[in-house]
Motif scaffolding. Structure first.
Motif, mmCIF file in Angstrom:
data_model
loop_
_atom_site.group_PDB
_atom_site.id
_atom_site.type_symbol
_atom_site.label_atom_id
_atom_site.label_comp_id
_atom_site.label_asym_id
_atom_site.label_seq_id
_atom_site.Cartn_x
_atom_site.Cartn_y
_atom_site.Cartn_z
ATOM 1 N N GLN A 1 -7.135 -4.330 3.236
ATOM 2 C CA GLN A 1 -7.488 -3.159 4.050
ATOM 3 C C GLN A 1 -7.011 -3.287 5.494
ATOM 4 N N ILE B 1 3.502 2.843 2.818
ATOM 5 C CA ILE B 1 2.420 3.321 1.944
ATOM 6 C C ILE B 1 2.726 4.748 1.487
ATOM 7 N N ALA B 2 3.210 5.574 2.406
ATOM 8 C CA ALA B 2 3.550 6.960 2.052
ATOM 9 C C ALA B 2 4.637 6.987 0.986
ATOM 10 N N GLU B 3 5.627 6.136 1.142
ATOM 11 C CA GLU B 3 6.717 6.063 0.155
ATOM 12 C C GLU B 3 6.199 5.590 -1.198
ATOM 13 N N LEU B 4 5.383 4.551 -1.192
ATOM 14 C CA LEU B 4 4.858 4.009 -2.445
ATOM 15 C C LEU B 4 3.936 5.000 -3.146
ATOM 16 N N GLN B 5 3.227 5.824 -2.382
ATOM 17 C CA GLN B 5 2.326 6.805 -2.983
ATOM 18 C C GLN B 5 3.078 7.915 -3.700
ATOM 19 N N THR B 6 4.355 8.077 -3.399
ATOM 20 C CA THR B 6 5.149 9.108 -4.083
ATOM 21 C C THR B 6 5.704 8.617 -5.412
ATOM 22 N N SER C 1 5.959 7.459 -9.192
ATOM 23 C CA SER C 1 5.256 7.799 -10.431
ATOM 24 C C SER C 1 5.528 6.712 -11.471
ATOM 25 N N LEU D 1 -1.093 -4.881 -0.624
ATOM 26 C CA LEU D 1 -1.538 -3.497 -0.835
ATOM 27 C C LEU D 1 -3.045 -3.399 -1.070
ATOM 28 N N SER E 1 10.961 -1.419 -0.276
ATOM 29 C CA SER E 1 9.989 -0.634 0.498
ATOM 30 C C SER E 1 9.508 -1.390 1.736
ATOM 31 N N LEU F 1 -3.316 -2.540 5.486
ATOM 32 C CA LEU F 1 -3.097 -1.120 5.217
ATOM 33 C C LEU F 1 -3.403 -0.244 6.422
#
Length: 179
Positions: free
Chosen positions: A122, A134-139, A141, A119, A76, A125
C-alpha cells in the motif's frame, strides 16, 4: 520356456509410448517466451530452484506463467525507482538461500513475484511515481495476458488465450464421457 509378461512391464512400455506422443510437433523447448527458448531441463530446474527458496513446492506451470508475464510487468515498471533488475532478483534469490547460480527462467519468475509483492504494498501504491504504472496495469485484461508471446511445450500444458495461465494439455484421443 515361455516368458510371462507382467502388468508393470506392459504399463512401462505404454508409458514410454505415450511420452513420445506428448511432445509438441517439432517443439524441443520447454517454453518460448518472447522468442527466447528454454529447454525442458531449464523449466524443471527453475521449478526446483524456486521450490528450494519457497515455503511450498512450486509447480512447472506456475514457473511458466510467472516467467511469461514478467516481461510485461518489467516493461510497465521500466525506468521507475521500483524496477526490479536482474541483479536485484539474483540477490534476492541468494539471500533467500538458493544454492548455486539462479537460472534465467528462475530470475524471470522471481521478477514477477517481486512486482506482485510491490503491487500489494500500500505504501508503494500511494507513491505518485507509480500512478501511471498502476493506471496502465489496470487496463490489462485476461485476454491481454493470453495474447502474450508464450509457447508452452504440450508436456507442460498450453498457454491459455483467455489469460488463465498454463492449462493442462489433454490429448485428442482422450474424450470425456457423454452423459
Amino acid at each position: 520356456m515361455k516368458r510371462a509378461y507382467t502388468l508393470p512391464s506392459v504399463a512401462a512400455v505404454a508409458a514410454l509410448a505415450l511420452t513420445g506422443c506428448s511432445s509438441g510437433l517439432g517443439m524441443t523447448e520447454g517454453v518460448v517466451i518472447e522468442g527466447t527458448g528454454y529447454s525442458v531441463a531449464e523449466v524443471q530446474e527453475a521449478a526446483e530452484q524456486l521450490s528450494e527458496v519457497s515455503p511450498e513446492p512450486v509447480a512447472v506451470p506456475t514457473v511458466i506463467y510467472q516467467a511469461g508475464v514478467a516481461p510485461l510487468l518489467h516493461r510497465s515498471f521500466n525506468d521507475t525507482s521500483y524496477e526490479v533488475t536482474e541483479s536485484d532478483a539474483r540477490r534476492m534469490l541468494s539471500e533467500a538461500g538458493l544454492e548455486g547460480e539462479a537460472s534465467d527462467l528462475t530470475v524471470q519468475a522471481v521478477t514477477f513475484q517481486e512486482y506482485g509483492a510491490l503491487l500489494g504494498d500500500q505504501e508503494a501504491l500511494a507513491d505518485e511515481e507509480l500512478a501511471p504504472v498502476i493506471a496502465e496495469l489496470q487496463t490489462l485484461s485476461a485476454e491481454d495476458i493470453g495474447a502474450l508471446e508464450v509457447e508452452v511445450n504440450p508436456r507442460f500444458g498450453s498457454w491459455s488465450a483467455s489469460g488463465d495461465g498454463v492449462l493442462p494439455q489433454v490429448p485428442g484421443w482422450i474424450s470425456s464421457p457423454s452423459g
